[in-house]
Design an enzyme around this catalytic site. Structure first.
Site, PDB file in Angstrom:
ATOM      1  N   GLU A 159      61.947  46.182  77.915  1.00 54.65           N
ATOM      2  CA  GLU A 159      63.255  45.516  77.986  1.00 54.65           C
ATOM      3  C   GLU A 159      63.249  44.165  77.281  1.00 54.65           C
ATOM      4  O   GLU A 159      63.461  43.125  77.901  1.00 54.65           O
ATOM      5  CB  GLU A 159      63.699  45.374  79.443  1.00 54.65           C
ATOM      6  CG  GLU A 159      63.947  46.716  80.104  1.00 54.65           C
ATOM      7  CD  GLU A 159      64.646  46.600  81.459  1.00 54.65           C
ATOM      8  OE1 GLU A 159      64.570  45.532  82.092  1.00 54.65           O
ATOM      9  OE2 GLU A 159      65.265  47.598  81.873  1.00 54.65           O
ATOM     10  N   GLU A 318      64.245  54.631  82.332  1.00 52.10           N
ATOM     11  CA  GLU A 318      64.267  54.190  83.726  1.00 52.10           C
ATOM     12  C   GLU A 318      65.642  54.436  84.309  1.00 52.10           C
ATOM     13  O   GLU A 318      66.653  54.217  83.640  1.00 52.10           O
ATOM     14  CB  GLU A 318      64.035  52.674  83.846  1.00 52.10           C
ATOM     15  CG  GLU A 318      62.677  52.191  83.478  1.00 52.10           C
ATOM     16  CD  GLU A 318      62.592  50.665  83.627  1.00 52.10           C
ATOM     17  OE1 GLU A 318      63.374  50.070  84.398  1.00 52.10           O
ATOM     18  OE2 GLU A 318      61.753  50.075  82.939  1.00 52.10           O
TER      19      GLU A 318
HETATM   20  C1  GLA Z   1      63.833  46.953  84.732  1.00 50.67           C
HETATM   21  C2  GLA Z   1      62.359  46.876  84.414  1.00 50.67           C
HETATM   22  C3  GLA Z   1      61.492  47.533  85.427  1.00 50.67           C
HETATM   23  C4  GLA Z   1      61.974  47.217  86.820  1.00 50.67           C
HETATM   24  C5  GLA Z   1      63.409  47.649  86.939  1.00 50.67           C
HETATM   25  C6  GLA Z   1      63.960  47.447  88.320  1.00 50.67           C
HETATM   26  O1  GLA Z   1      64.427  48.093  84.237  1.00 50.67           O
HETATM   27  O2  GLA Z   1      62.074  47.405  83.145  1.00 50.67           O
HETATM   28  O3  GLA Z   1      60.172  47.071  85.244  1.00 50.67           O
HETATM   29  O4  GLA Z   1      61.865  45.863  87.050  1.00 50.67           O
HETATM   30  O5  GLA Z   1      64.177  46.889  86.059  1.00 50.67           O
HETATM   31  O6  GLA Z   1      65.275  47.907  88.422  1.00 50.67           O
END
Ligand code: GLA
Ligand code: GLA
Length: 694
Positions: A159, A318
């Site tokens: 991210e 995710e």
């Molecule tokens: C982001 C991060 C993860 C985690 C999620 C929690 O997507 O990439 O590591 O922290 O948020 O929702």
């Protein structure tokens, strides 16, 4: 130039199938837990994990010490179980020793304070020292695992933009000056673009360029400078990603590389339409919005993901099995929502369904974030749903769904990251503008009208759509206006919303009447011209909504149109007591206009979703001759040469009933939370039906 699409192999016999799994953080657990993890993963149908995203410290415990043994063991166990690994570059969270040795890698906030270590992404993308450490780690991992058959993809960073999107360090200042020089060439060009004569801010050389650091509590920042700073932040991180990617690819050229984007309709960290060219396959993280918009929001976000992926399959890197832990109120998912969401992402083009994370943490900041394997263990309602979803996805893989491409819509709603950043500038007629939210409202209004639109980047090609909608695309360059003009001249249908085309790419207002983009070309296309903006809000003693003659209601922004072309058609005017109070009585609010071989509509005010749906149903759909389907159900198609997989998803909180045509009756691939009675299907809340037709 775009990289060629490449999709990671699974360890299945064919190497294909829907990838199912999650982030796996074995370093948070004692080793005896790992065997149980792998056993339960198999039970759940997990066939891939994203491994080691935050494991830098374990891999490199000190500057000259490397420990791969534990990673070898984990990867070995996973491989033996037929679970492939999407291996992280592990650079998202740096070890404390690095910060102690090199505090200069920390970003600075706008007050000049160093960001403290202790969380993640606490590094400056402009720091050459940090870059060296990160690239060394990338190379070490690529050397060790490049040939490992279990590792079938690379997950670089995590991210990008989370936490270090805005860096005000001296390293950043140095790079920003070089960035500006490259962009503008001469300081005169920059002065012109930034309108720097304003407040005596004219620059004599690029050495005088400043970051928009804190200038005092009441200070207002030059929006052109701010916007370039946003672009710069995007470009620095993209540059960093490329360096990491290339460090890995030089050693391991044959495995696809990605990084997880953060596309959802309430955030816009990066300009992903640009980033998408730099990954081998697009991946995204998506977290659901609680409440009645849940499914619609998901579809809207996914639509942009699928557009930037150029309709190729993309990877949901995710999402959550249930609640998150980072909102003030963290709603859980009800029974059925886990699988329904997974299926909705698949319907929207995802060939990989992954969660954050495999095993719920017992401590740390994310202990209360749901996971595939919850605190309560495997004998749980949630884990059973995880297993069920795994089985469903395996079944869809066997039916031939992976690799099919989502079918385009007739309608494109355009999104532009730069317009989103523009609407976040604090010195606008109102701070309540939000480009993304208006995209979402229009998207939902189309669904309410039985049409699934595509959300498409402004920067991409949308010429083939029958209808293009621009909601609060605040910023339009002359070049963009010329593209729109050519599109309408050739017969395209264009709807332009309020607060669209107000400034150009340098945040300079188009003159001569609103919307002034393209030197008056946009006004000419729309057949309107406005003088002021009427802004509503909670102002004591003043009406805070205004009615339209067609029954619509506006509550934020009305462009005061004072001129309408003779051949334009006024569809609705402001009317009623509130309109009179604000001196808007009878002023045109919605105007349509023939232009070239095409047609335009201008909607000069914000409207409720039902009002947008009214325009869609009475103006737009008749003009493009598109058949609406049942608005209670979202209908999405993925196809290859042989088959069309059509997914129907119940959008409502109540059951809905639909009829199947003959072909569909014999080709049901999946019925989730629904009952069939001869040729009708009743989908319960969260119900999904998928049929495969030839
Ligand atoms: C982001 C991060 C993860 C985690 C999620 C929690 O997507 O990439 O590591 O922290 O948020 O929702
Ligand atoms: C103050 C300043 C002006 C201008 C106005 C705007 O009065 O003196 O220069 O910025 O505010 O309201």
């Amino acid at each position: 130039m775009s990289r060629e699409f490449a999709w990671p192999r699974l360890l299945t016999a064919s190497g294909k199938g829907i990838a199912y799994g999650g982030d796996y953080n074995p370093d948070q657990w004692p080793e005896h837990v790992w065997a149980q993890d792998v056993e339960l993963m198999r039970k759940a149908g997990v066939n891939v994990v994203a491994l080691g995203i935050f494991s830098w410290d374990r891999i490199q415990p000190s500057e000259h010490e490397w420990d791969f043994d534990w990673l070898d063991r984990v990867i070995g166990m996973l491989g033996e179980a037929g679970i492939s690994v999407d291996l992280a570059s592990a650079t998202a969270s740096a070890p404390l020793w690095l910060y102690e040795a090199h505090p200069e890698v920390l970003p600075r906030d706008k007050y000049g304070h160093a960001i403290n270590p202790g969380s993640r992404q606490s590094w400056s993308p402009s720091s050459p020292v940090f870059r060296e450490y990160a690239l060394t780690l990338c190379r070490k991992l690529a050397e060790r695992y490049g040939e490992n058959p279990t590792v079938t993809a690379w997950h670089v960073g995590n991210e990008y933009g989370w936490n270090n999107r805005h860096d005000y360090s001296d390293n950043a200042l140095h790079d920003f000056r070089r960035w500006c020089q490259k962009k503008y060439g001469t300081i005169d060009a920059l002065n012109e673009a930034w309108c720097s004569a304003f407040w005596s801010q004219e620059l004599r050389s690029f050495d005088e360029v400043l970051l928009p650091r804190h200038m005092g509590a009441d200070a207002m920042v030059n929006p052109a400078q701010q916007l370039d700073f946003e672009r710069f932040g995007n470009d620095m991180l993209l540059d960093f990603f490329r360096a990491e990617r290339d460090a890995i690819a030089q050693i391991c050229p044959n495995k696809p590389i990605t990084t997880n984007f953060m596309i959802s309709t309430d955030q816009c960290a990066m300009n992903y339409s640009q980033w998408a060219h730099d990954v081998d396959f697009v991946s995204n993280d998506h977290y659901f919005h609680e409440g009645e918009s849940h499914l619609d929001e998901l579809l809207c976000s996914d639509s942009l993901v699928s557009s930037i992926a150029k309709r190729k399959p993309w990877y949901l890197m995710e999402h959550s099995t249930s609640s998150v832990q980072w909102k003030p109120v963290n709603a859980r998912k009800r029974n059925g929502e886990l699988e329904r969401d997974a299926l909705a992402h698949v319907a929207m083009g995802a060939d990989a369904i992954n969660f954050f994370q495999w095993r719920q943490s017992r401590g740390g900041a994310e202990a209360f974030h749901s996971a595939m394997l919850p605190h309560a263990g495997a004998d749980t309602n949630l884990f059973r749903q995880v297993c069920e979803t795994g089985a469903t996805l395996r079944d869809l893989s066997e039916q031939g769904l992976p690799g099919t491409q989502i079918a385009p819509s007739h309608v494109a709603i355009l999104f532009d990251a730069q317009s989103q950043w523009s609407t976040e500038i604090p010195t606008l007629p109102t701070t309540k503008l939000d480009h993304w939210h208006d995209v979402r409202d229009w998207y939902r209004a189309f669904l309410d009208s039985g049409v699934r639109a595509d959300v498409t980047p402004l920067a991409y090609d949308w010429d083939d759509y029958d209808l293009v909608v621009l909601p609060t695309v605040f910023m339009l360059s002359d070049a963009d206006v010329n593209r729109l003009k050519a599109y309408v001249e050739r017969g395209g249908k264009l709807l332009v919303g309020y607060a669209t085309g107000i400034v150009n790419e340098h945040f300079q207002v188009g003159l001569g009447g609103y919307p002034g983009a393209g030197n008056g070309t946009l006004r000419e296309m729309l057949g309107v011209s406005g003088e002021e903006f009427n802004i509503l809000g909670d102002i004591e003693g003043e009406p805070n909504t205004v009615e339209l003659s067609d029954g619509g209601v506006t509550s934020l922004w009305q462009t005061c149109l004072t001129r309408v072309a003779d051949n334009a058609h006024v569809i609705a005017r402001y009317s009623g007591d509130s309109a009179r109070e604000w001196e808007l009585q009878d002023m045109p609010a919605i105007v349509s206009h023939d232009y070239g071989d095409g047609h335009t509509w201008y909607v000069g005010c914000d409207l409720r979703r039902e009002d947008l749906a009214h325009i869609i149903q009475h103006e737009l759909l008749p003009a493009i001759n598109v058949q609406a389907t049942d608005p209670n159900i979202a209908t999405i198609e993925r196809a290859n040469g042989d088959h069309v997989f059509r997914t129907y998803i119940n959008r409502r909180q109540q059951s809905v009933t639909m009829e199947l045509d003959e072909r569909e009756q014999s080709d049901i691939v999946l019925l989730y939370r629904g009952e069939r009675a001869q040729n009708t299907i009743t989908l319960q809340r969260n119900g999904v039906l998928m049929v495969r037709v030839r």
